[in-house]
Design an enzyme around this catalytic site. Structure first.
Site, PDB file in Angstrom:
ATOM      1  CG  ASP A 276      -8.063   6.495   5.084  1.00  0.00           C
ATOM      2  OD1 ASP A 276      -8.720   5.280   4.915  1.00  0.00           O
ATOM      3  OD2 ASP A 276      -6.942   6.617   4.952  1.00  0.00           O
TER       4      ASP A 276
ATOM      5  CD  GLU B 150      -7.403   0.050   3.543  1.00  0.00           C
ATOM      6  OE1 GLU B 150      -7.316   0.171   2.571  1.00  0.00           O
ATOM      7  OE2 GLU B 150      -6.913   0.772   4.560  1.00  0.00           O
TER       8      GLU B 150
ATOM      9  CG  ASP C 129     -11.017   3.092   2.269  1.00  0.00           C
ATOM     10  OD1 ASP C 129     -11.168   3.951   3.196  1.00  0.00           O
ATOM     11  OD2 ASP C 129      -9.921   2.429   1.924  1.00  0.00           O
TER      12      ASP C 129
ATOM     13  CG  HIS D  59      -2.691   7.612   5.171  1.00  0.00           C
ATOM     14  ND1 HIS D  59      -1.882   6.726   4.490  1.00  0.00           N
ATOM     15  CD2 HIS D  59      -3.999   7.004   5.251  1.00  0.00           C
ATOM     16  CE1 HIS D  59      -2.644   5.646   4.075  1.00  0.00           C
ATOM     17  NE2 HIS D  59      -3.581   5.808   4.777  1.00  0.00           N
TER      18      HIS D  59
ATOM     19  CG  HIS E 151     -10.293   0.663   6.199  1.00  0.00           C
ATOM     20  ND1 HIS E 151      -9.573   1.236   7.346  1.00  0.00           N
ATOM     21  CD2 HIS E 151     -10.212   1.535   5.176  1.00  0.00           C
ATOM     22  CE1 HIS E 151      -9.138   2.423   6.628  1.00  0.00           C
ATOM     23  NE2 HIS E 151      -9.494   2.370   5.321  1.00  0.00           N
TER      24      HIS E 151
END
Ligand SMILES: *[C@@H]1O[C@H](CO)[C@@H](O)[C@H](O)[C@H]1NC(C)=O
Ligand SMILES: *[C@@H]1O[C@H](CO)[C@@H](O)[C@H](O)[C@H]1NC(C)=O
Ligand SMILES: *[C@@H]1O[C@H](CO)[C@@H](O)[C@H](O)[C@H]1NC(C)=O
Length: 492
Positions: free
Chosen positions: A277, A310, A339, A412, A265
């Site tokens: 990520d 995503e 990923d 994240h 992604h």
């Protein structure tokens, strides 16, 4: 490069390079170099830095990421690849500002979640806090019975994060009359990892702010001591439908009825640049494509997908999967998902929970094992773009090096930048991925056809059931695994 130019650019510019050598897994392995992966990740990090800090769905950093991929796949490799930009629409949300004011008028560190609900502005919601019981086994405020005896009407509920989807907690809070939820984290310290509540829950939830475990525990104790605490939550958020895009790019060489697909992604979360990520998978695909364009001798087509949105719930890949004809789905003989393949303290996990998955997965496995890595097979979870392909019964595998501490402490978060990569891991994994793609491009011997699934492919519950069954059989590797189950668009 402007977006409206994209379709016109497809296959337009030709390079003059003459392909001559024959493709081999060794050649692809050799071509993939750490320096080139670094170069791609430097560019993605730079794109985020120059576009407000992220490459997320609906933001300019995603447009710039698309341009970056097209510069290579169309402008440079237009002679070797057919490239198509697939548009789709999805609900976009961004929290413009969020604020929690504590009982003594103090500002409290707080983060928002994707698809948060706005409070009235400018004053927000000011109300007494009401505590909810902590249950680390079943989760706090996850089930109807856990709200028994709690008078939440007209109040802000204090809830601990973990175990079940945050959206479930917020739904129950709403049905019990709470005006908002202040959710305190289930791991200590700052910063706090973000999550998405899912666009499909818009309108069903109360506004939420996520604070630290320390601050939440402090309030919990004071409430238990009988203190009356009043807090204010102010959420200013914007929601609208926005367009986004997948990039689908395939070799001109090879049998169109036998396609090997590789996916990563291209979007990041709103909190950061998304270098691991999933800049890591994005870079691997780009370098594999860069190697492939030099060679002849492909028996089968190799199709690269850079997925959009995503992080908003696998939106781009599900859109792609749901818009494939039965025939086109039959032609996809294997899907590899990449990923998060460069985590700082990597695990070496290869997705596979059936023999069909291992037919491709074993190439990845054997290579990493030969390199002395503690590689293992793990079952698919439900939090990355492989879901669309599993729904279609397409044999699939892929690599994953771990999310969250200790593997990737910056998962994240804003610190998922150029410092957040283990260069040995990403290089080895990209080489493994390149070898696997090359081997299948040369021959599909032993790869079974797609298994037509009996469940209704549009039924997420059916898929979830199937995935849960798979999860019971093998050790599941999943981005959201540490926090419990649940589909990715509904994270804990
Ligand atoms: C991305 O590009 C599209 C098409 O040119 C444009 O409509 C949109 O406003 C851009 N989005 C951002 C956030 O820059
Ligand atoms: C996205 O929405 C816009 C505006 O409603 C529409 O013009 C466009 O065709 C939609 N695109 C897709 C792929 O559905
Ligand atoms: C929140 O926690 C921080 C750090 O532990 C502390 O400095 C601050 O005083 C706390 N705030 C509240 C409102 O408890």
């Amino acid at each position: 490069m402007k977006l409206w130019n994209w379709p016109a650019l497809v296959g337009f510019l030709a390079t003059t390079a003459v392909a001559s050598d024959i493709l081999t897994p060794d050649a692809v392995e050799r071509d993939i170099e750490e320096n080139n992966l670094r170069n791609v990740l430097w560019n993605l990090n730079h794109i985020a830095d120059s576009n407000g800090g992220n490459r997320a769905f609906g933001f300019p950093g995603y447009n710039a990421s698309i341009d970056f991929i097209l510069e290579r796949m169309v402008t440079r490799f237009g002679k070797e690849f057919d490239t198509y930009v697939q548009p789709f629409n999805h609900t976009f949300e961004t929290t413009r500002s969020i604020k929690v004011i504590g009982p003594h008028d103090e500002d409290v560190y707080v983060i928002s979640l994707q698809y948060n609900t706005a409070t009235p502005l400018p004053g927000g919601i000011k109300a007494p806090l009401v505590d909810t019981p902590v249950d680390d086994l079943r989760g706090s405020a996850c089930f109807e019975d856990q709200w028994d005896g709690i008078n939440a009407a007209g109040k802000i509920a204090l809830v601990k994060r973990g175990v079940c989807a945050i959206a479930d907690k917020l739904k129950l809070a709403k049905s019990h009359g709470a005006l908002a939820v202040i959710l305190y984290n289930n791991v200590p310290g700052k910063p706090i990892g973000s999550a998405t509540l899912s666009a499909s829950n818009l309108g069903l939830l109360v506004p939420v702010g996520v604070i630290t475990l320390e601050n939440g525990s402090d309030w919990k104790e004071r409430l238990a001591d009988g203190e009356e605490l009043t807090a204010t939550l102010i959420v200013d958020s914007e929601t609208e439908l926005r367009e986004s895009w997948n990039i689908i790019s395939e070799t001109k060489q090879g049998d169109p009825n036998n396609v090997i697909m590789l996916g990563a992604h291209l979007d990041s979360v709103q909190a950061g640049a998304g270098v691991n990520d999933d800049g890591s998978g994005t870079a691997a695909l780009l370098e594999i494509a860069t190697s492939f364009q030099k060679y002849e001798g492909l028996a089968n087509k190799v199709r690269f997908a850079w997925w959009g949105a995503e992080e908003s719930g696998l939106i781009g890949s599900l859109y792609y999967g749901q818009h494939l004809s039965e025939k086109d789905a039959d032609h996809i003989r294997f899907y590899f998902n990449y990923d998060m393949i460069g985590s700082k303290q990597p695990i070496y996990a290869v997705y596979a929970d059936t023999e069909a998955h291992e037919t491709g997965g074993s190439i990845l496995f054997d290579y990493l094992k030969a390199k002395g890595k503690p590689v293992y097979y793990g079952g698919f979870g439900s939090s990355s773009d492989y879901v669309a392909f599993l729904e279609l019964g397409i044999p699939s595998s892929g690599l994953f090096t771990g999310a969250g501490a200790p593997e990737d402490e910056c998962y994240h978060q804003a610190c998922d930048n150029l410092d957040n990569i283990n260069w040995e891991a990403i290089t080895l994994n990209a080489k493994a991925a390149g070898r696997a793609a090359a081997q299948l491009a040369l021959s599909l011997d032993g790869i079974p056809p797609r298994e037509k699934v009996s469940i209704n492919p549009s039924s997420k519950r059916g898929v979830q059931r199937q995935l849960n069954r798979a999860a019971q059989l093998t050790r599941v590797i999943d981005k959201s695994h540490k926090c419990g189950g649940g589909l990715a668009d509904n994270t804990v």
